[in-house]
Design a protein around this motif. Structure first.
Motif, short mmCIF file in Angstrom:
data_model
loop_
_atom_site.label_atom_id
_atom_site.label_comp_id
_atom_site.label_asym_id
_atom_site.label_seq_id
_atom_site.Cartn_x
_atom_site.Cartn_y
_atom_site.Cartn_z
N VAL A 42 0.82 -1.22 0.00
CA VAL A 42 0.00 0.00 0.00
C VAL A 42 0.85 1.26 0.00
CG1 VAL A 42 -2.00 -1.13 1.03
CG2 VAL A 42 -0.42 0.11 2.50
N TYR A 43 2.12 1.15 0.39
CA TYR A 43 3.04 2.29 0.34
C TYR A 43 4.14 2.07 -0.70
CZ TYR A 43 1.01 4.62 4.38
OH TYR A 43 0.16 5.29 5.22
N SER A 44 3.87 1.28 -1.72
CA SER A 44 4.87 1.05 -2.76
C SER A 44 5.34 2.40 -3.30
CB SER A 44 4.27 0.24 -3.90
OG SER A 44 5.18 0.17 -4.99
N LEU A 71 11.94 -11.33 -4.67
CA LEU A 71 12.58 -10.12 -4.19
C LEU A 71 13.88 -9.98 -4.98
CD1 LEU A 71 11.96 -7.98 -2.02
CD2 LEU A 71 13.50 -9.22 -0.50
N GLU A 72 13.87 -9.09 -5.96
CA GLU A 72 15.00 -8.93 -6.86
C GLU A 72 15.92 -7.81 -6.37
OE1 GLU A 72 13.17 -8.03 -10.62
OE2 GLU A 72 12.01 -9.88 -10.63
N PRO A 73 17.24 -8.07 -6.29
CA PRO A 73 18.16 -7.00 -5.90
C PRO A 73 18.23 -5.93 -6.98
CG PRO A 73 19.37 -9.01 -6.42
CD PRO A 73 17.91 -9.33 -6.56
N LYS A 80 13.49 -4.99 -5.47
CA LYS A 80 12.22 -4.82 -6.18
C LYS A 80 11.37 -6.06 -5.92
CE LYS A 80 11.32 -5.46 -10.62
NZ LYS A 80 11.17 -5.36 -12.06
N PRO A 81 10.33 -5.92 -5.09
CA PRO A 81 9.47 -7.07 -4.85
C PRO A 81 8.50 -7.29 -6.01
CG PRO A 81 8.88 -5.23 -3.40
CD PRO A 81 10.00 -4.77 -4.27
N VAL A 82 8.18 -8.55 -6.23
CA VAL A 82 7.12 -8.92 -7.16
C VAL A 82 5.99 -9.43 -6.28
CG1 VAL A 82 6.43 -10.46 -9.03
CG2 VAL A 82 8.76 -9.50 -8.99
N PHE A 83 4.88 -8.70 -6.26
CA PHE A 83 3.75 -9.04 -5.41
C PHE A 83 2.80 -10.00 -6.13
CE2 PHE A 83 5.24 -4.99 -3.73
CZ PHE A 83 5.20 -5.20 -2.36
N ILE A 91 10.59 0.15 -6.62
CA ILE A 91 11.93 -0.15 -6.14
C ILE A 91 12.04 0.40 -4.72
CG2 ILE A 91 14.39 0.28 -6.44
CD1 ILE A 91 13.86 0.40 -9.46
N PHE A 92 12.29 -0.51 -3.78
CA PHE A 92 12.37 -0.17 -2.37
C PHE A 92 13.84 -0.01 -2.00
CE2 PHE A 92 8.25 -1.93 -2.89
CZ PHE A 92 7.46 -1.54 -1.83
N SER A 93 14.29 1.24 -1.90
CA SER A 93 15.68 1.49 -1.50
C SER A 93 15.82 1.09 -0.04
CB SER A 93 16.02 2.97 -1.67
OG SER A 93 15.29 3.75 -0.73
N TRP A 94 17.08 0.89 0.40
CA TRP A 94 17.30 0.59 1.81
C TRP A 94 16.76 1.72 2.66
CZ3 TRP A 94 17.61 -4.03 0.93
CH2 TRP A 94 18.55 -4.64 0.11
N ASP A 95 16.90 2.96 2.20
CA ASP A 95 16.36 4.13 2.91
C ASP A 95 14.86 3.96 3.14
OD1 ASP A 95 18.89 5.33 2.57
OD2 ASP A 95 18.24 6.42 0.79
N TYR A 96 14.17 3.57 2.06
CA TYR A 96 12.71 3.48 2.12
C TYR A 96 12.28 2.32 3.03
CZ TYR A 96 7.90 4.15 0.65
OH TYR A 96 6.56 4.42 0.63
N LEU A 97 12.98 1.20 2.97
CA LEU A 97 12.66 0.09 3.87
C LEU A 97 12.90 0.48 5.33
CD1 LEU A 97 14.01 -2.96 1.86
CD2 LEU A 97 11.61 -2.42 2.37
N TYR A 98 13.97 1.21 5.59
CA TYR A 98 14.24 1.69 6.94
C TYR A 98 13.10 2.61 7.40
CZ TYR A 98 17.03 3.27 10.93
OH TYR A 98 17.49 3.55 12.19
N TYR A 99 12.66 3.49 6.50
CA TYR A 99 11.54 4.39 6.79
C TYR A 99 10.27 3.60 7.09
CZ TYR A 99 7.64 7.51 5.67
OH TYR A 99 6.45 8.19 5.69
N LEU A 100 9.93 2.63 6.22
CA LEU A 100 8.72 1.83 6.44
C LEU A 100 8.78 1.11 7.78
CD1 LEU A 100 8.06 0.20 2.94
CD2 LEU A 100 6.81 2.09 4.00
N GLY A 101 9.94 0.54 8.09
CA GLY A 101 10.08 -0.19 9.35
C GLY A 101 10.00 0.72 10.56
N SER A 102 10.72 1.82 10.53
CA SER A 102 10.80 2.69 11.70
C SER A 102 9.54 3.54 11.90
CB SER A 102 12.03 3.60 11.60
OG SER A 102 11.91 4.50 10.51
#
Length: 136
Positions: A42-44, A71-73, A80-83, A91-102
């Motif tokens: 939902v936050y892709s 889950l493609e590097p 890049k996840p394939v749902f 494309i989920f950067s490490w920054d964005y994954l850190y943001y989603l998690g935190s």
């Protein structure tokens, strides 16, 4: 380099948990997050979800049971996840994954607020996209 911003911790582990539908990411600062696939979907960061500017976001519904099939590097900065619903353009950067998690708690609240404002249900199917017009 962790992602797009040098201050973001580097990922040290990344694990897909299919049964519980979460992506677990451990970072170099000692933090670890279990990010639900639904939250990722939902936050892709794709234009299909985020639009091309502020206020153009497309509310996603019916994603509670979405899976990540692959889950493609992407370079050294993300994945890049394939749902399971066919979405594969974010494309989920490490920054964005850190943001989603935190920021998970706040992001869930925002999502629920947006659903309520739209009179939509989290489990309702996405509305069909209008057919492209031929210009006739």
């Amino acid at each position: 380099m962790a992602g797009l911003r040098s201050e973001t911790p580097s990922p040290e582990s990344i694990t897909l948990h299919g049964a519980s539908r979460v992506l677990e990411v451990g970072f170099s600062d000692g933090s670890a997050y279990r990010i639900p696939f639904e939250l990722m979907r939902v936050y892709s960061p794709s234009a299909e979800v985020q639009g091309h500017g502020p206020g153009q976001e497309v509310l996603q519904t019916g994603k509670r049971n979405v899976d990540v099939l692959e889950l493609e590097p992407v370079g050294n900065y993300g994945v890049k996840p394939v749902f399971s619903d066919g979405h594969d353009s974010g494309i989920f950067s490490w920054d964005y994954l850190y943001y989603l998690g935190s920021q998970q708690a706040q992001l869930w609240q925002e999502y629920e607020r947006r659903l309520q404002e739209a009179g939509a249900d989290r489990d309702a199917a996405m509305p069909a996209k209008p057919a492209p017009s031929c210009g006739h």
